[in-house]
Design a protein around this motif. Structure first.
Motif, PDB file in Angstrom:
ATOM      1  N   ALA A 176      40.998  26.001  43.653  1.00  0.00           N
ATOM      2  CA  ALA A 176      42.246  26.041  42.666  1.00  0.00           C
ATOM      3  C   ALA A 176      41.949  24.898  41.528  1.00  0.00           C
ATOM      4  O   ALA A 176      41.910  23.624  41.900  1.00  0.00           O
ATOM      5  N   GLY A 177      41.961  25.408  40.240  1.00  0.00           N
ATOM      6  CA  GLY A 177      41.774  24.507  39.252  1.00  0.00           C
ATOM      7  C   GLY A 177      40.409  24.070  39.211  1.00  0.00           C
ATOM      8  O   GLY A 177      40.354  23.296  38.011  1.00  0.00           O
ATOM      9  N   CYS A 178      39.294  24.250  39.799  1.00  0.00           N
ATOM     10  CA  CYS A 178      38.038  23.789  39.701  1.00  0.00           C
ATOM     11  C   CYS A 178      36.821  24.838  39.374  1.00  0.00           C
ATOM     12  O   CYS A 178      35.753  24.489  39.084  1.00  0.00           O
ATOM     13  N   ALA A 179      37.531  26.008  39.364  1.00  0.00           N
ATOM     14  CA  ALA A 179      36.408  27.237  39.229  1.00  0.00           C
ATOM     15  C   ALA A 179      36.706  28.264  38.262  1.00  0.00           C
ATOM     16  O   ALA A 179      38.171  28.266  38.110  1.00  0.00           O
ATOM     17  N   PRO A 180      35.980  28.746  37.566  1.00  0.00           N
ATOM     18  CA  PRO A 180      36.315  29.877  36.686  1.00  0.00           C
ATOM     19  C   PRO A 180      37.046  31.051  37.398  1.00  0.00           C
ATOM     20  O   PRO A 180      36.985  31.127  38.652  1.00  0.00           O
ATOM     21  N   PRO A 181      38.156  31.617  36.842  1.00  0.00           N
ATOM     22  CA  PRO A 181      38.772  32.461  37.531  1.00  0.00           C
ATOM     23  C   PRO A 181      38.151  33.612  38.279  1.00  0.00           C
ATOM     24  O   PRO A 181      38.593  34.261  39.313  1.00  0.00           O
ATOM     25  N   SER A 182      36.898  34.190  37.645  1.00  0.00           N
ATOM     26  CA  SER A 182      36.331  35.051  38.125  1.00  0.00           C
ATOM     27  C   SER A 182      35.655  34.580  39.479  1.00  0.00           C
ATOM     28  O   SER A 182      35.436  35.563  40.348  1.00  0.00           O
ATOM     29  N   VAL A 183      35.305  33.499  39.502  1.00  0.00           N
ATOM     30  CA  VAL A 183      34.542  33.034  40.874  1.00  0.00           C
ATOM     31  C   VAL A 183      35.577  32.685  41.990  1.00  0.00           C
ATOM     32  O   VAL A 183      35.400  33.132  42.944  1.00  0.00           O
ATOM     33  N   ARG A 184      36.888  32.401  41.328  1.00  0.00           N
ATOM     34  CA  ARG A 184      37.806  32.106  42.156  1.00  0.00           C
ATOM     35  C   ARG A 184      38.421  33.478  42.850  1.00  0.00           C
ATOM     36  O   ARG A 184      38.619  33.686  44.146  1.00  0.00           O
ATOM     37  N   PHE A 185      38.477  34.297  42.148  1.00  0.00           N
ATOM     38  CA  PHE A 185      38.810  35.945  42.535  1.00  0.00           C
ATOM     39  C   PHE A 185      37.877  36.165  43.511  1.00  0.00           C
ATOM     40  O   PHE A 185      38.177  36.959  44.506  1.00  0.00           O
ATOM     41  N   SER A 186      36.639  36.207  43.243  1.00  0.00           N
ATOM     42  CA  SER A 186      35.396  36.710  44.157  1.00  0.00           C
ATOM     43  C   SER A 186      35.558  36.109  45.369  1.00  0.00           C
ATOM     44  O   SER A 186      35.587  36.781  46.480  1.00  0.00           O
ATOM     45  N   MET A 187      35.690  35.019  45.393  1.00  0.00           N
ATOM     46  CA  MET A 187      35.789  34.149  46.752  1.00  0.00           C
ATOM     47  C   MET A 187      37.018  34.191  47.680  1.00  0.00           C
ATOM     48  O   MET A 187      36.909  34.480  48.911  1.00  0.00           O
ATOM     49  N   MET A 188      38.083  34.458  46.963  1.00  0.00           N
ATOM     50  CA  MET A 188      39.241  34.694  47.745  1.00  0.00           C
ATOM     51  C   MET A 188      39.433  35.854  48.120  1.00  0.00           C
ATOM     52  O   MET A 188      40.006  36.297  49.121  1.00  0.00           O
ATOM     53  N   ALA A 189      38.609  36.952  47.257  1.00  0.00           N
ATOM     54  CA  ALA A 189      38.773  38.255  47.669  1.00  0.00           C
ATOM     55  C   ALA A 189      38.058  38.845  48.942  1.00  0.00           C
ATOM     56  O   ALA A 189      38.446  39.381  49.814  1.00  0.00           O
ATOM     57  N   ALA A 190      36.889  37.817  49.117  1.00  0.00           N
ATOM     58  CA  ALA A 190      36.085  37.814  50.161  1.00  0.00           C
ATOM     59  C   ALA A 190      36.692  37.400  51.468  1.00  0.00           C
ATOM     60  O   ALA A 190      36.769  37.954  52.513  1.00  0.00           O
ATOM     61  N   LEU A 191      37.421  36.273  51.123  1.00  0.00           N
ATOM     62  CA  LEU A 191      38.137  35.616  52.506  1.00  0.00           C
ATOM     63  C   LEU A 191      39.350  36.512  52.748  1.00  0.00           C
ATOM     64  O   LEU A 191      39.635  36.679  53.934  1.00  0.00           O
ATOM     65  N   ALA A 192      40.045  37.349  51.854  1.00  0.00           N
ATOM     66  CA  ALA A 192      40.975  38.312  52.249  1.00  0.00           C
ATOM     67  C   ALA A 192      40.607  39.406  53.015  1.00  0.00           C
ATOM     68  O   ALA A 192      41.037  39.887  53.930  1.00  0.00           O
ATOM     69  N   ALA A 193      39.191  39.979  52.481  1.00  0.00           N
ATOM     70  CA  ALA A 193      38.733  41.170  52.913  1.00  0.00           C
ATOM     71  C   ALA A 193      38.463  40.549  54.539  1.00  0.00           C
ATOM     72  O   ALA A 193      38.683  41.483  55.425  1.00  0.00           O
ATOM     73  N   GLU A 194      37.952  39.590  54.724  1.00  0.00           N
ATOM     74  CA  GLU A 194      37.407  39.281  56.159  1.00  0.00           C
ATOM     75  C   GLU A 194      38.707  39.092  57.042  1.00  0.00           C
ATOM     76  O   GLU A 194      38.673  39.382  58.191  1.00  0.00           O
ATOM     77  N   VAL A 195      39.711  38.556  56.497  1.00  0.00           N
ATOM     78  CA  VAL A 195      40.951  38.552  57.296  1.00  0.00           C
ATOM     79  C   VAL A 195      41.559  39.677  57.546  1.00  0.00           C
ATOM     80  O   VAL A 195      41.820  40.067  58.903  1.00  0.00           O
ATOM     81  N   VAL A 196      41.574  40.650  56.661  1.00  0.00           N
ATOM     82  CA  VAL A 196      42.185  41.975  56.958  1.00  0.00           C
ATOM     83  C   VAL A 196      41.322  42.840  57.926  1.00  0.00           C
ATOM     84  O   VAL A 196      41.726  43.461  58.834  1.00  0.00           O
ATOM     85  N   VAL A 197      39.841  42.791  57.731  1.00  0.00           N
ATOM     86  CA  VAL A 197      39.114  43.436  58.632  1.00  0.00           C
ATOM     87  C   VAL A 197      39.284  42.921  59.917  1.00  0.00           C
ATOM     88  O   VAL A 197      39.171  43.634  61.057  1.00  0.00           O
ATOM     89  N   ALA A 198      39.223  41.556  60.124  1.00  0.00           N
ATOM     90  CA  ALA A 198      39.425  41.054  61.298  1.00  0.00           C
ATOM     91  C   ALA A 198      40.601  41.386  62.175  1.00  0.00           C
ATOM     92  O   ALA A 198      40.643  41.658  63.424  1.00  0.00           O
TER      93      ALA A 198
END
Length: 166
Positions: free
Chosen positions: A86-108
């Motif tokens: 939050a506030g320390c990364a470019p939006p594209s990086v934040r989107f990518s990392m948080m999308a991976a986190l969300a995908a892992e949560v949903v799949v799990a």
């Protein structure tokens, strides 16, 4: 922009962490889907993959925390900024990392819901992996506001802060 460029933006630093994050997420997703179809045959592989990603995520989190402690002498590093970018990364990086986190949560959750009381439950541990690598990206490449030289810390309402200090 292609999907691979959205997941691993070509213009940002730390692409190796983004690739590793998505490789782990993809590998876990493949094993989780296979485990859902063949729960008895895939009990050991899902456990090994899940525990391996948990261990890697824990190691990344600890490394990120240690690196953040070093940087916090000179910069105001918040937990929200460090691990959730939050506030320390470019939006594209934040989107990518948080999308991976969300995908892992949903799949799990999906795998554990479809096959309750099986080894698919190990998948619940996997989101620590994306969160740990997100923290590693933040600790290595994140930009945080400088710590004031007089030793004072701005009020919590200051919008330049990324959460509580580490």
């Amino acid at each position: 922009m292609s999907l691979s460029d959205r997941l691993v933006p070509p213009e940002v630093e730390g692409q190796n962490l983004l690739r590793a994050c998505w490789a782990g997420t993809g590998g876990f997703t493949a094993v989780a889907i296979t485990t859902t179809a063949f729960p008895n045959l895939m009990a050991v592989p899902i456990a090994v993959v899940s525990l391996g990603l948990l261990a890697a995520g824990c190691a990344a989190m600890l490394w990120a925390f240690q690196r953040a402690l070093e940087r916090s002498r000179y910069e105001l590093i918040g937990v929200g900024g460090l691990y959730f970018l939050a506030g320390c990364a470019p939006p594209s990086v934040r989107f990518s990392m948080m999308a991976a986190l969300a995908a892992e949560v949903v799949v799990a959750l999906a795998a554990a819901s479809v096959r309750p009381f099986t080894a698919s439950a190990f998948g619940i541990l996997v989101p620590v992996y994306a969160l740990g690598l997100s923290g590693a990206w933040g600790a290595r490449y994140g930009t945080f506001p400088p710590r004031p030289s007089d030793g004072t810390i701005p009020e919590r309402s200051d919008s330049s802060r990324n959460g509580d200090d580490v």
